[in-house]
Enzyme design. Structure first.
Site, PDB file in Angstrom:
ATOM      1  N   LYS A   1     -22.091  20.753   6.286  1.00 47.17           N
ATOM      2  CA  LYS A   1     -21.233  21.006   7.452  1.00 47.17           C
ATOM      3  C   LYS A   1     -19.793  21.320   7.105  1.00 47.17           C
ATOM      4  CE  LYS A   1     -21.533  16.262   8.720  1.00 47.17           C
ATOM      5  NZ  LYS A   1     -21.258  15.583   7.452  1.00 47.17           N
TER       6      LYS A   1
ATOM      7  N   LYS B   1     -17.163  17.687  -5.461  1.00 49.54           N
ATOM      8  CA  LYS B   1     -16.057  17.770  -4.506  1.00 49.54           C
ATOM      9  C   LYS B   1     -14.706  17.734  -5.208  1.00 49.54           C
ATOM     10  CE  LYS B   1     -18.420  16.034  -0.476  1.00 49.54           C
ATOM     11  NZ  LYS B   1     -18.627  14.889   0.388  1.00 49.54           N
TER      12      LYS B   1
ATOM     13  N   LYS C   1     -27.184  23.338  -0.630  1.00 48.32           N
ATOM     14  CA  LYS C   1     -27.479  22.600   0.598  1.00 48.32           C
ATOM     15  C   LYS C   1     -26.704  23.182   1.776  1.00 48.32           C
ATOM     16  CE  LYS C   1     -25.119  18.836   1.430  1.00 48.32           C
ATOM     17  NZ  LYS C   1     -24.531  17.494   1.390  1.00 48.32           N
TER      18      LYS C   1
HETATM   19  P1  TYM Z   1     -23.516  13.477   5.847  1.00 47.54           P
HETATM   20  O1  TYM Z   1     -22.572  13.342   6.988  1.00 47.54           O
HETATM   21  O2  TYM Z   1     -23.235  14.501   4.815  1.00 47.54           O
HETATM   22  O3  TYM Z   1     -24.966  13.762   6.409  1.00 47.54           O
HETATM   23  C1  TYM Z   1     -25.566  12.946   7.399  1.00 47.54           C
HETATM   24  C2  TYM Z   1     -27.054  12.883   7.161  1.00 47.54           C
HETATM   25  O4  TYM Z   1     -27.608  14.204   7.193  1.00 47.54           O
HETATM   26  C3  TYM Z   1     -28.335  14.446   5.994  1.00 47.54           C
HETATM   27  N1  TYM Z   1     -28.135  15.850   5.614  1.00 47.54           N
HETATM   28  C4  TYM Z   1     -29.123  16.704   5.290  1.00 47.54           C
HETATM   29  N2  TYM Z   1     -30.453  16.521   5.239  1.00 47.54           N
HETATM   30  C5  TYM Z   1     -31.199  17.595   4.888  1.00 47.54           C
HETATM   31  N3  TYM Z   1     -30.663  18.810   4.586  1.00 47.54           N
HETATM   32  C6  TYM Z   1     -29.337  19.018   4.628  1.00 47.54           C
HETATM   33  N4  TYM Z   1     -28.829  20.207   4.364  1.00 47.54           N
HETATM   34  C7  TYM Z   1     -28.501  17.926   4.993  1.00 47.54           C
HETATM   35  N5  TYM Z   1     -27.167  17.781   5.137  1.00 47.54           N
HETATM   36  C8  TYM Z   1     -26.958  16.510   5.503  1.00 47.54           C
HETATM   37  C9  TYM Z   1     -27.717  13.532   4.965  1.00 47.54           C
HETATM   38  O5  TYM Z   1     -28.604  13.280   3.902  1.00 47.54           O
HETATM   39  C10 TYM Z   1     -27.418  12.307   5.790  1.00 47.54           C
HETATM   40  O6  TYM Z   1     -28.555  11.495   5.915  1.00 47.54           O
HETATM   41  N6  TYM Z   1     -22.539   9.702   2.702  1.00 47.54           N
HETATM   42  C11 TYM Z   1     -23.205  10.066   3.943  1.00 47.54           C
HETATM   43  C12 TYM Z   1     -22.750   9.295   5.151  1.00 47.54           C
HETATM   44  C13 TYM Z   1     -22.839   7.817   4.999  1.00 47.54           C
HETATM   45  C14 TYM Z   1     -24.032   7.046   5.061  1.00 47.54           C
HETATM   46  C15 TYM Z   1     -23.603   5.688   4.916  1.00 47.54           C
HETATM   47  C16 TYM Z   1     -25.378   7.363   5.224  1.00 47.54           C
HETATM   48  C17 TYM Z   1     -21.803   6.964   4.820  1.00 47.54           C
HETATM   49  N7  TYM Z   1     -22.254   5.671   4.776  1.00 47.54           N
HETATM   50  C18 TYM Z   1     -24.534   4.667   4.904  1.00 47.54           C
HETATM   51  C19 TYM Z   1     -26.303   6.314   5.216  1.00 47.54           C
HETATM   52  C20 TYM Z   1     -25.883   4.989   5.060  1.00 47.54           C
HETATM   53  C21 TYM Z   1     -22.926  11.538   4.221  1.00 47.54           C
HETATM   54  O7  TYM Z   1     -21.999  12.093   3.701  1.00 47.54           O
HETATM   55  O8  TYM Z   1     -23.744  12.063   5.168  1.00 47.54           O
END
Ligand code: TYM
Length: 335
Positions: A205, A117, A202
């Site tokens: 979003k 990023k 990946k």
């Molecule tokens: P984020 O918002 O990018 O994604 C949310 C959840 O969706 C999963 N995910 C995917 N799984 C499979 N294939 C994909 N293409 C894909 N894109 C997203 C992510 O693995 C995630 O589970 N850092 C985290 C948010 C966060 C968090 C936390 C998660 C902040 N604090 C504490 C768990 C516990 C994030 O950016 O998720």
């Protein structure tokens, strides 16, 4: 954990864009179908994390409410789990500072997501926010504040979860047992859904090019078009080979996740990419249909959603407060 005690689960989603099929298959679906029923589960729209890159205030607010609404539409039940917004519970930031005091500069800079990023921001001519570097400290705080046993996420979160475990262990060793060591869990299939146009990256979003991203609120016709135009390769027989044929493997993973099958076995039933794509498109449209419908109803009642979030924040605060206070005392603060 005592046998009779229910596991504590925590997970979150970042409001940096509209939620995608990757979010749904990698994380949300398990929260809805399994986690909220078997555990004491908290799910969080992690809005503070959305400020680590350039953002538009009104858009973050809109996406935060939309994510919460979609989580309810997908089936999270406020009677069974706690749904809340991160910035409404101060304990996350209170604990994040202690995590920054536990982590080292070097281990933060090694995070792949930071490197990627930061490079993207620099390529755009923007500056890299300090909070992008410290992001994993806040993420560790999100998890550790609640005595979390399990964190259900997609595969892309592996490195951050590993760091969270390191920080928990280091803190406990230095200052006495304070945090539970969390375990990470991934879905059996579709733990990493790939972009339909770029099947080696990946499905994310916040990516700018949207043709390869299926959003949960896309109209069925749009979903069909995106799937039919998915990039595959020049071979024409359908086999499951993640390394050699990432585009087809991704479609088979998505189909397996939607229909409950096995991707390799499913491949045997197809003689052409066209037939596979048509089935994937229909499976995804059907999978998303109920949540889309329910979202339209819930979006018409924002007061209800806000009420759920208010109650959720109150519950979360009460759960996190004692542990964060204990951590403050452990490091020598007069909490
Ligand atoms: P984020 O918002 O990018 O994604 C949310 C959840 O969706 C999963 N995910 C995917 N799984 C499979 N294939 C994909 N293409 C894909 N894109 C997203 C992510 O693995 C995630 O589970 N850092 C985290 C948010 C966060 C968090 C936390 C998660 C902040 N604090 C504490 C768990 C516990 C994030 O950016 O998720």
């Amino acid at each position: 954990m005592a046998m009779a005690e229910r596991a504590r689960i925590f997970s979150g989603v970042k409001p940096t864009g509209h939620l995608t099929l990757g979010n749904y298959l990698g994380a949300m679906r398990r929260w809805v179908e399994e986690d909220q029923h078997r555990a004491d589960a908290l799910f969080c729209v992690v809005d503070l994390h959305a400020l680590t890159v350039e953002h538009e205030p009104a858009r973050v607010r809109r996406l935060t409410r939309q994510a919460a609404t979609l989580l309810l539409a997908a089936g999270l039940d406020p009677e069974r789990c706690t749904l809340f917004v991160q910035s409404q519970v101060d304990e996350h930031l209170r604990l994040s500072y202690l995590m920054e005091c536990t982590a080292s500069d070097g281990e933060m800079r090694r995070m792949i997501q930071y490197k990627e990023k930061a490079a993207r921001e620099q390529a755009r001519g923007g500056s890299v926010r300090l909070s992008l570097l410290t992001y994993p400290a806040l993420m560790a705080a999100d998890i550790l504040a609640y005595g979390t046993h399990e964190v259900p996420v997609g595969e892309d979160q592996a490195q951050h979860l590993e760091l969270t475990r390191d920080l928990a262990g280091r803190f406990n060793e230095r200052y006495g047992a304070t945090f539970v060591m969390p375990k990470v869990t991934y879905p059996a299939v579709a733990a990493r859904v790939m972009d339909l146009q770029e099947p080696t990256s990946k499905m994310g979003k916040s990516h700018a090019r949207t043709a390869g991203i299926v959003y949960l609120l896309d109209e069925p016709e749009v979903v069909r078009k995106k799937v039919i135009r998915a990039v595959t390769d020049t071979a024409s027989d359908v086999v499951y080979e993640r390394g050699e044929r990432p585009g087809v493997a991704n479609l088979l993973d998505v189909l397996a996740a939607c229909t409950g099958g096995d991707p390799e076995r499913l491949a045997e039933g197809y003689a052409s990419y066209g037939a596979l794509k048509r089935d994937v498109a229909e499976a995804v449209v059907e999978l998303l249909r109920p949540a889309r419908k329910r979202h339209a109803e819930l979006a018409a009642d924002p007061a209800y959603v806000d009420g759920v979030l208010r109650d959720g924040a109150e519950r979360a605060r009460a759960l996190a407060r004692p542990r964060v206070d204990a951590a403050y005392r452990a490091v020598g603060l007069m909490a």
